[in-house]
Design a protein around this motif. Structure first.
Motif, PDB file in Angstrom:
ATOM      1  N   ALA A 281       0.819  -1.213   0.000  1.00  0.00           N
ATOM      2  CA  ALA A 281       0.000   0.000   0.000  1.00  0.00           C
ATOM      3  C   ALA A 281       0.853   1.263   0.000  1.00  0.00           C
ATOM      4  O   ALA A 281       0.402   2.310  -0.483  1.00  0.00           O
ATOM      5  CB  ALA A 281      -0.933   0.000   1.204  1.00  0.00           C
ATOM      6  N   ILE A 282       2.063   1.189   0.506  1.00  0.00           N
ATOM      7  CA  ILE A 282       2.952   2.350   0.493  1.00  0.00           C
ATOM      8  C   ILE A 282       3.173   2.827  -0.937  1.00  0.00           C
ATOM      9  O   ILE A 282       3.162   4.028  -1.222  1.00  0.00           O
ATOM     10  CB  ILE A 282       4.305   2.011   1.163  1.00  0.00           C
ATOM     11  CG1 ILE A 282       4.128   1.800   2.651  1.00  0.00           C
ATOM     12  CG2 ILE A 282       5.335   3.114   0.901  1.00  0.00           C
ATOM     13  CD1 ILE A 282       5.369   1.281   3.355  1.00  0.00           C
ATOM     14  N   PHE A 283       3.342   1.880  -1.859  1.00  0.00           N
ATOM     15  CA  PHE A 283       3.669   2.230  -3.239  1.00  0.00           C
ATOM     16  C   PHE A 283       2.438   2.452  -4.103  1.00  0.00           C
ATOM     17  O   PHE A 283       2.567   2.680  -5.304  1.00  0.00           O
ATOM     18  CB  PHE A 283       4.579   1.150  -3.826  1.00  0.00           C
ATOM     19  CG  PHE A 283       5.854   1.023  -3.052  1.00  0.00           C
ATOM     20  CD1 PHE A 283       6.834   1.997  -3.144  1.00  0.00           C
ATOM     21  CD2 PHE A 283       6.054  -0.035  -2.188  1.00  0.00           C
ATOM     22  CE1 PHE A 283       8.005   1.906  -2.411  1.00  0.00           C
ATOM     23  CE2 PHE A 283       7.217  -0.139  -1.448  1.00  0.00           C
ATOM     24  CZ  PHE A 283       8.196   0.838  -1.565  1.00  0.00           C
ATOM     25  N   GLN A 284       1.267   2.430  -3.503  1.00  0.00           N
ATOM     26  CA  GLN A 284       0.032   2.737  -4.222  1.00  0.00           C
ATOM     27  C   GLN A 284      -0.415   4.172  -3.933  1.00  0.00           C
ATOM     28  O   GLN A 284      -1.594   4.475  -3.907  1.00  0.00           O
ATOM     29  CB  GLN A 284      -1.068   1.742  -3.817  1.00  0.00           C
ATOM     30  CG  GLN A 284      -0.764   0.323  -4.188  1.00  0.00           C
ATOM     31  CD  GLN A 284      -0.594   0.159  -5.679  1.00  0.00           C
ATOM     32  OE1 GLN A 284      -1.404   0.623  -6.463  1.00  0.00           O
ATOM     33  NE2 GLN A 284       0.500  -0.477  -6.073  1.00  0.00           N
ATOM     34  N   TYR A 285       0.545   5.070  -3.758  1.00  0.00           N
ATOM     35  CA  TYR A 285       0.232   6.448  -3.371  1.00  0.00           C
ATOM     36  C   TYR A 285      -0.511   7.216  -4.454  1.00  0.00           C
ATOM     37  O   TYR A 285      -1.184   8.192  -4.171  1.00  0.00           O
ATOM     38  CB  TYR A 285       1.496   7.199  -2.963  1.00  0.00           C
ATOM     39  CG  TYR A 285       2.575   7.221  -4.019  1.00  0.00           C
ATOM     40  CD1 TYR A 285       2.612   8.217  -4.969  1.00  0.00           C
ATOM     41  CD2 TYR A 285       3.559   6.230  -4.046  1.00  0.00           C
ATOM     42  CE1 TYR A 285       3.600   8.238  -5.937  1.00  0.00           C
ATOM     43  CE2 TYR A 285       4.542   6.243  -4.997  1.00  0.00           C
ATOM     44  CZ  TYR A 285       4.550   7.246  -5.946  1.00  0.00           C
ATOM     45  OH  TYR A 285       5.525   7.250  -6.897  1.00  0.00           O
ATOM     46  N   LYS A 286      -0.436   6.790  -5.709  1.00  0.00           N
ATOM     47  CA  LYS A 286      -1.167   7.472  -6.776  1.00  0.00           C
ATOM     48  C   LYS A 286      -2.640   7.091  -6.790  1.00  0.00           C
ATOM     49  O   LYS A 286      -3.456   7.807  -7.339  1.00  0.00           O
ATOM     50  CB  LYS A 286      -0.541   7.155  -8.135  1.00  0.00           C
ATOM     51  CG  LYS A 286       0.835   7.760  -8.303  1.00  0.00           C
ATOM     52  CD  LYS A 286       1.401   7.468  -9.663  1.00  0.00           C
ATOM     53  CE  LYS A 286       2.788   8.065  -9.788  1.00  0.00           C
ATOM     54  NZ  LYS A 286       3.395   7.765 -11.080  1.00  0.00           N
TER      55      LYS A 286
END
Length: 169
Positions: free
Chosen positions: A86-91
């Motif tokens: 989820a950290i890298f789903q910031y967009k």
């Protein structure tokens, strides 16, 4: 952007789940010295002393009961991995919100399994009035619950801010 506040909380969930996997969750001392029950993410272990022959004095052998809890370790690992993802789903903040909701459900299941093992399965061991002692791994799971709620709050706040600024254009 990855430097948002929710990123810190999602990372802290991952760290807390690592702590829960590597540290014991609960322990309870028996009525005699070598008797002890332990709960980790992988297994529930109870060691008891059993008399070798009834009627003979003071010859006891320790017996160990081990129950595998691989599903608890799997749930803890899934929570940590989904928080890290989820950290890298910031967009896509809606995906982050959905992952936080799934994490909340899995953390609730983890707490239910732990409380069942400690309050009901562990109650018959040793002194029934003594509930045992919760250790570092258990408190890491509680911290992960709090971090998950905070991450979800900040993700929703960002989404509300973005939607509000889109209306002004």
């Amino acid at each position: 952007m990855i430097q948002r506040v929710q990123t810190i909380f999602l990372f802290l969930i991952t760290v807390a789940m690592g702590i829960a996997l590597t540290n014991p969750l609960w322990e309870k001392a028996g009525t005699k010295s070598p008797e002890m029950a332990h709960l980790t993410a992988l297994q529930y272990t109870a060691q008891q002393s059993v008399a070798t022959q009834p009627g003979l004095p003071a010859q006891t052998l320790p017996t160990t009961y081990i129950d595998s809890l691989w599903y608890l370790a799997l749930l803890i690992a899934l929570v940590g991995l989904s928080a890290f993802y989820a950290i890298f789903q910031y967009k896509n903040r809606l995906t982050q919100t959905a992952l936080c909701a799934v994490n909340a459900l899995m953390l609730t299941a983890i707490m239910g399994i732990i409380l069942y093992q400690t309050l009901y399965a562990g109650k018959g061991y040793g002194n029934p009035a003594d509930q045992g002692t919760f250790l570092t791994g258990f408190y890491a799971i509680i911290a992960a619950l709090v971090f998950n709620a905070l991450a979800n709050r900040f993700i929703r706040r960002d989404e509300k801010l973005v939607r509000g600024s889109d209306r002004l254009r």
